[in-house]
Design an enzyme around this catalytic site. Sequence first.
Site, PDB file in Angstrom:
ATOM      1  N   CYS A  73       0.868  -1.179   0.000  1.00 44.08           N
ATOM      2  CA  CYS A  73       0.000   0.000   0.000  1.00 44.08           C
ATOM      3  C   CYS A  73       0.901   1.224   0.000  1.00 44.08           C
ATOM      4  O   CYS A  73       1.677   1.434   0.946  1.00 44.08           O
ATOM      5  CB  CYS A  73      -0.878  -0.024   1.252  1.00 44.08           C
ATOM      6  SG  CYS A  73      -1.896   1.452   1.470  1.00 44.08           S
ATOM      7  N   CYS A 184      -0.835   3.542  -6.610  1.00 48.98           N
ATOM      8  CA  CYS A 184      -1.767   2.952  -5.644  1.00 48.98           C
ATOM      9  C   CYS A 184      -1.939   1.515  -6.088  1.00 48.98           C
ATOM     10  O   CYS A 184      -2.183   1.259  -7.278  1.00 48.98           O
ATOM     11  CB  CYS A 184      -3.105   3.681  -5.673  1.00 48.98           C
ATOM     12  SG  CYS A 184      -4.406   2.828  -4.734  1.00 48.98           S
TER      13      CYS A 184
HETATM   14  N1  DGL Z   1      -4.002   0.456  -2.105  1.00 44.20           N
HETATM   15  C1  DGL Z   1      -3.616   1.604  -1.396  1.00 44.20           C
HETATM   16  C2  DGL Z   1      -2.405   2.312  -1.959  1.00 44.20           C
HETATM   17  O1  DGL Z   1      -1.577   1.696  -2.561  1.00 44.20           O
HETATM   18  C3  DGL Z   1      -4.598   2.522  -0.761  1.00 44.20           C
HETATM   19  C4  DGL Z   1      -5.995   2.626  -1.186  1.00 44.20           C
HETATM   20  C5  DGL Z   1      -6.839   3.328  -0.162  1.00 44.20           C
HETATM   21  O2  DGL Z   1      -7.207   2.663   0.810  1.00 44.20           O
HETATM   22  O3  DGL Z   1      -7.086   4.542  -0.291  1.00 44.20           O
HETATM   23  O4  DGL Z   1      -2.226   3.481  -1.765  1.00 44.20           O
END
Ligand code: DGL
Length: 269
Positions: A73, A184
């Site tokens: 993440c 993301c």
């Molecule tokens: N998948 C996450 C990232 O790489 C975050 C998504 C979220 O919860 O806003 O930033």
Amino acid sequence: MSGPLLVFDSGVGGLSVVAAMRQRLPQASLAYVCDNAMLPYGTKQDAWLVARCVAVCEAAVAASGATALVVACNTASTLALAALRARLAIPVVGTVPAIKPAAALSQSGHLALLATSATVNRPYTRRLIETFAGHCRVQRLAADPLVAQAEAWLAGEALEPTLIEACLAPLWQDPELDTVVLGCTHFPLLREALVAAAPRPVTWVDSGDAIARRVAQVVSPLPLASEPQTAWLTREAPQLTPALARFGFAQVRWLGLDDADTALSSPAP
Ligand code: DGL
């Protein structure tokens, strides 16, 4: 140590990193934890999010007996890696936007970073851009609605092409833009839809394979897979069971957290 490599995200986004890890490290034993009770992370306040990431990862590491943690993440990694490393006794591998490879790939020197609001605004991200793409023009574009699109898609719902096109629209104001960083981990799950929504071809770059390679450097020997592999959720979500199974997590469990300990009952928007 033989516990699994634990992959952590707010939601299903980390499954894009799981896909890269399964491709490069097919024998490795993986576990998954997603904080779907508090999704999305990209619009949460920093102090709350650091405490939440530490609480969820501590609980999941204890529950899974993990050998290493992969923070799949960008929103969490650009904020909470130091706190996680301070609290956990296992190696922690983070995920940050692939600015460096994108700057090397771009012919025009015009890049974009597509990520959550939190990630595009973080000091960490600014430093990353200054360090590795100081010679480039880098558009930073927040696309939080794409997180919900990826969640819906993995839950078996239809995508909304007009919403995806609207999220991407500011990119095309730069006619020289040739490379887009998917900063993301939810976004590579939408890659086909993103390509379809683009009015002209660009190169889409994500961090998945680089993370898999980094894990192989940091964790040796790799824990070997034994069935079944488990996904831990902070909220029950039966609609995600088929997608989790497709990514190799046949067993889904609920991760209990002590709210009194972690002061998590009132997330700030
Ligand atoms: N998948 C996450 C990232 O790489 C975050 C998504 C979220 O919860 O806003 O930033």
